[in-house]
Enzyme design. Structure first.
Site: not given
Ligand code: C5P
Length: 403
Positions: A211, A290, A308, A310-311, A327, A341, A345
């Site tokens: 991205n 490829k 996964p 992560i946060v 974020f 979120k 989360k």
């Molecule tokens: O992608 P999304 O809008 O859900 O992201 C919200 C927050 O979750 C961000 O802080 C992003 O760094 C975190 N995130 C993460 N792992 C992911 C998707 C998002 O830690 N797979």
């Protein structure tokens, strides 16, 4: 906004076309409450008149070392002692050479030698002069003495050349001054782990999904936390940014690598900030070779699996759970999605921004955000990511370490 109320800034202006920008710099520093006194070299006065700076700063401009009238009002030693910051903008190659050599043959160089104030220089010169080994050696000498060098930026120059040597814009210089002089949280003894940038999810040996995240916000947060005294681990996806001074950087490529590094860092940290734009999905399989165009078909399908979160994993911990900040980069219904979120989360705070806005969000130097936590929300005005990072670290510290 009086972010620099009563700060005593001595602004040195040396000869260069960028001197005209210093008028705007004085105005912006004054607007923020700073007390600004201006010193001009003889070269600077060839480009712009002292009267301009007298009008903007509200004080007579100092130009001569041995002017009896000026010495009677505020002598040069008094002026050197008065300043808490000496900022020279623009700083010419000649000024860098003089200061590196410890010379004192005019008012500005004498003041620098006589002052114990922090010295910051905003170089401005032709790109070849900036690149010259003599200038590079002078910069090294000055930095070794803790002189701050702000910039230069690269771009097109007044002489027609293109390259590094443009003075930083006044707005960026003010942000540097603010981050230097503003009182900030004391984060000594605290450990921050911060993810930044995009992730890159391989499809085959030559292709990947990713991205537009530049990593600038996460890197600015890492620098700000470090400046406040924290130990900082920065887990960076593939970005092209220098590591902020004093920050431990762990480079990762894809989401699973980022998760591994983040989980490890989270075991030891007090605050975890997820500023990375993690790819939500990755290709189900990474092809060894490829992938070839399938013959005769105009369509193809890519099988993806979820990465996964992560946060969310770190916020869901029962043990060793750091204060967890996320974020939310959104293109619509920003606050609604961010609030969703925050609770889904189980974060302690979420920083929401509208990435569809022009000159804000992804890949931009600036950002406009709203900070949400379970008790309410605070909107912050649009500003440079570096200045915003300073504010956000202050807000995070206030919440994470209150009691
Ligand atoms: O992608 P999304 O809008 O859900 O992201 C919200 C927050 O979750 C961000 O802080 C992003 O760094 C975190 N995130 C993460 N792992 C992911 C998707 C998002 O830690 N797979």
């Amino acid at each position: 906004m009086s972010s620099l109320a009563n700060k005593r800034i001595l602004l040195g202006i040396s000869g260069g076309i960028a001197a005209y920008k210093s008028a705007d710099l004085v105005r912006r520093l004054k607007e923020r409450g700073a007390d600004v006194r201006v010193v001009m070299t003889a070269g600077a006065q060839e480009f712009i008149k002292p009267l301009t700076f007298q009008a903007l700063s509200g004080h007579p401009v100092h130009t001569d070392l041995l002017d009896p009238a000026a010495e009677a009002a505020m002598g040069h030693i008094e002026l050197a002692k008065w300043a808490e910051l000496i900022l020279i903008a623009p700083a010419s190659a000649q000024v860098l050479a003089k200061l590196a050599g410890g010379m004192a043959d005019d008012l500005l160089s004498t003041l620098c030698l006589a002052s114990e104030a922090t010295l910051a220089l905003a170089p401005a010169m032709n790109q070849a002069m900036w690149r010259h080994p003599a200038t590079a050696a002078n910069v090294d000498t000055l930095q070794a003495r803790n002189t701050l060098i702000w910039g230069p930026a690269a771009g097109s120059q007044a002489c027609g050349d293109v390259g590094p040597g443009r003075m930083l814009e006044p707005e960026a210089l003010v942000a540097e001054v603010e981050s230097l002089l503003q009182p900030r949280a004391d984060l000594r003894g605290k450990h921050f782990a911060i993810t930044a940038g995009p992730t890159r999810e391989s499809l085959d040996p030559v292709r990947y999904l990713t991205n537009h995240s530049s990593g600038k916000m996460g890197f600015a947060l890492a620098a700000a936390a470090r400046r406040a005294g924290a130990e900082v681990t920065l887990i960076a996806g593939p970005v092209n940014l220098p590591t902020p001074a004093g920050v431990k950087r762990v480079d990762v490529v894809d989401a699973r690598e980022m998760q591994e590094a983040a989980e490890r860092a989270a075991d030891l940290c007090d605050v975890f900030i997820a500023a990375a734009a993690v790819a939500d999905f990755r290709p189900e399989r990474i092809a060894q070779e490829k992938i070839k165009k399938s013959d005769g078909s105009d369509r193809d399908t890519l099988a993806l699996v979820k990465n996964p979160d992560i946060v969310a994993g770190i916020a869901a911990r029962n043990e060793r759970r750091p204060f967890t900040v996320g974020f939310a980069a959104e293109t619509e219904k920003v606050l609604e999605h961010a609030a969703g979120k925050l609770s889904r989360k189980k974060l302690d705070m979420i920083i929401a921004n509208d990435v569809s806005e022009a000159d804000s969000g992804f890949n931009s130097e600036r950002n406009r955000v709203t900070v949400l936590d379970p008790s309410g929300r605070t909107e912050l005005p649009q500003s440079l990511k570096t200045a915003l990072a300073e504010q956000l670290i202050g807000m995070i510290a206030a919440q994470a370490f209150s009691q």
